[in-house]
Design a protein around this motif. Structure first.
Motif, short mmCIF file in Angstrom:
data_model
loop_
_atom_site.label_atom_id
_atom_site.label_comp_id
_atom_site.label_asym_id
_atom_site.label_seq_id
_atom_site.Cartn_x
_atom_site.Cartn_y
_atom_site.Cartn_z
N PRO A 30 0.83 -1.21 0.00
CA PRO A 30 0.00 0.00 0.00
C PRO A 30 0.87 1.26 0.00
O PRO A 30 1.94 1.29 0.60
CB PRO A 30 -0.79 -0.12 1.32
CG PRO A 30 -0.76 -1.58 1.66
CD PRO A 30 0.55 -2.08 1.15
N ARG A 31 0.39 2.27 -0.67
CA ARG A 31 1.10 3.55 -0.69
C ARG A 31 1.16 4.12 0.72
O ARG A 31 0.19 4.08 1.47
CB ARG A 31 0.34 4.51 -1.61
CG ARG A 31 0.81 5.94 -1.60
CD ARG A 31 -0.01 6.77 -2.56
NE ARG A 31 0.31 8.18 -2.46
CZ ARG A 31 -0.33 9.05 -1.70
NH1 ARG A 31 -1.35 8.62 -0.96
NH2 ARG A 31 0.01 10.32 -1.65
N THR A 76 -3.98 3.35 3.39
CA THR A 76 -5.24 2.63 3.60
C THR A 76 -5.65 2.64 5.08
O THR A 76 -6.77 2.24 5.41
CB THR A 76 -5.11 1.17 3.14
OG1 THR A 76 -3.96 0.58 3.77
CG2 THR A 76 -4.94 1.10 1.63
N SER A 77 -4.77 3.06 5.96
CA SER A 77 -5.09 3.07 7.39
C SER A 77 -6.21 4.08 7.67
O SER A 77 -6.29 5.12 7.02
CB SER A 77 -3.85 3.40 8.21
OG SER A 77 -3.35 4.67 7.88
N GLY A 98 -6.77 -6.87 18.90
CA GLY A 98 -5.47 -6.79 19.56
C GLY A 98 -4.52 -5.85 18.84
O GLY A 98 -3.30 -6.02 18.88
N ALA A 99 -5.08 -4.82 18.19
CA ALA A 99 -4.27 -3.92 17.37
C ALA A 99 -3.71 -2.74 18.15
O ALA A 99 -2.84 -2.02 17.65
CB ALA A 99 -5.10 -3.39 16.19
N SER A 112 -1.34 -3.06 10.74
CA SER A 112 -1.48 -4.35 10.07
C SER A 112 -2.61 -5.19 10.69
O SER A 112 -3.10 -6.14 10.08
CB SER A 112 -0.16 -5.14 10.14
OG SER A 112 0.14 -5.50 11.48
N LYS A 113 -3.03 -4.82 11.90
CA LYS A 113 -4.10 -5.56 12.58
C LYS A 113 -5.42 -4.80 12.60
O LYS A 113 -6.48 -5.40 12.74
CB LYS A 113 -3.69 -5.88 14.03
CG LYS A 113 -2.50 -6.81 14.15
CD LYS A 113 -2.17 -7.05 15.62
CE LYS A 113 -0.97 -7.98 15.79
NZ LYS A 113 -0.65 -8.21 17.22
N CYS A 114 -5.37 -3.49 12.47
CA CYS A 114 -6.57 -2.66 12.56
C CYS A 114 -7.51 -2.93 11.39
O CYS A 114 -7.09 -2.95 10.23
CB CYS A 114 -6.18 -1.18 12.59
SG CYS A 114 -7.58 -0.05 12.66
#
Length: 264
Positions: free
Chosen positions: A98-99, A193-194, A230-231, A244-246
Motif C-alpha cells: 500500500p502507498r 489505507t489506514s 489486539g491492534a 497491520s491488525k486494525c
C-alpha cells in the motif's frame, strides 16, 4: 603579416592535435554504460529526493542494474514505476505494498494547546527543541510549529496549520524527509489505507497531560480494551495502533475520552 599567418597556422595545428588527442582519450577510457541503466533511469521520476537510500535517481538506476537495490525501491514512483523497471530487468518483484503517507502524531492546535510564554528566536524546530521548555507550548512532546518539516518536504505536501504540521495526503510521496527533519520524532509513515491513528505523542501521565493540552492521550487504556483485534497497545502512557491488525471498526475512537483516535 607573415608572422600573423604563421601564428594562426600554428594555433590551428595545435587545436587540431589537441582535439584528436581528446577524441582518442575519450574512446580509450570511456566507460561502457549498461543500456538497462539508461532505460531504468527513464522510468524513475527524477525528483532526486534520496528516499530510496541512494544519492539520486542516477545512482538508484545504477544500483538497480547492479542488483544492489530492489526494482520497486522508489517510493515516489510507486507501483507503476516498479512494474516498468521489473519488466526491463526481467525479474519479478515490481509490485509494491500500500502507498504510504506521512502522519503527524500531534493534535495540539492553538485552540487546545496551552501556552506558557512567547518565543523570540530562530524560526526553526531544531533551534526551539534545544531550548529549555521547547518553545511556547506547555506540552514539550508535541509539534513545535516552526516548520522544519515544511522546509524539508520537496513536494509541498506539509504545512503548518493552526500551530501544527498537517500533511496533504494527495501530495505526500513518503520520501521520509519530514520524518528525518522533525526533532520531536512526531512524524511516521503509515499505509494510506489506514483509517485510525493516535494523534498524540505526550508520554506524561493523564493528569499532567490535561494541564498541558485538551487533545492529549490520557493513557487510560480504554481503547486497548475495546479493540477485538489486539491492534492497540499502551506503552509509556501513550496508545499505539498496529495498522497491520486494525480493521477500522472505530470502537476505539468511539470510547476514547480525549477524542484523539481520529479518522485520517
Amino acid at each position: 603579416m607573415s608572422m600573423i599567418i604563421a601564428s594562426v597556422i600554428v594555433l590551428a595545428v595545435v587545436g587540431l592535435l589537441v582535439g584528436m588527442m581528446l577524441v582518442f582519450a575519450g574512446e580509450a577510457f570511456k566507460v561502457e554504460t549498461d543500456p538497462r541503466e539508461v532505460a531504468v533511469r527513464e522510468c524513475l521520476p527524477g525528483n532526486n529526493c534520496g528516499a530510496c537510500g541512494q544519492a539520486g535517481c542516477d545512482a538508484m538506476a545504477a544500483a538497480i542494474v547492479r542488483g544492489e537495490a530492489p526494482v520497486n525501491g522508489c517510493p515516489v514512483g510507486g507501483a507503476a514505476c516498479g512494474e516498468k523497471i521489473s519488466a526491463i530487468m526481467g525479474v519479478a518483484g515490481g509490485e509494491t505494498g500500500p502507498r504510504n503517507v506521512a502522519f503527524v502524531k500531534c493534535a495540539g492546535t492553538c485552540d487546545v494547546m496551552k501556552t506558557k510564554c512567547n518565543y523570540v528566536g530562530i524560526e526553526s524546530c531544531e533551534a526551539a527543541a534545544v531550548l529549555p521548555g521547547k518553545g511556547i507550548k506547555y506540552c514539550t512532546h508535541g509539534c513545535l510549529g516552526y516548520g522544519s518539516c515544511v522546509k524539508a518536504c520537496p513536494f509541498d505536501a506539509i504545512h503548518i496549520v493552526d500551530g501544527v504540521a498537517k500533511v496533504d495526503r494527495s501530495k505526500c510521496m513518503a520520501c521520509g524527509k519530514c520524518v528525518a527533519a522533525c526533532p520531536q520524532k512526531l512524524i511516521e509513515l503509515l499505509p494510506d489505507t489506514s483509517i485510525f491513528a493516535v494523534q498524540c505523542s505526550n508520554k506524561e501521565k493523564g493528569a499532567l497531560v490535561k494541564t498541558e493540552c485538551d487533545a492529549g492521550c490520557l493513557g487510560c487504556g480504554l481503547c486497548v480494551r475495546q479493540c477485538e483485534q489486539g491492534a492497540i497497545t499502551l506503552a509509556n502512557n501513550i496508545a499505539h495502533i498496529d495498522q497491520s491488525k486494525c480493521v477500522g471498526c472505530g470502537k476505539c475512537a468511539a470510547k476514547c475520552p480525549a477524542k484523539i483516535i481520529r479518522v485520517r
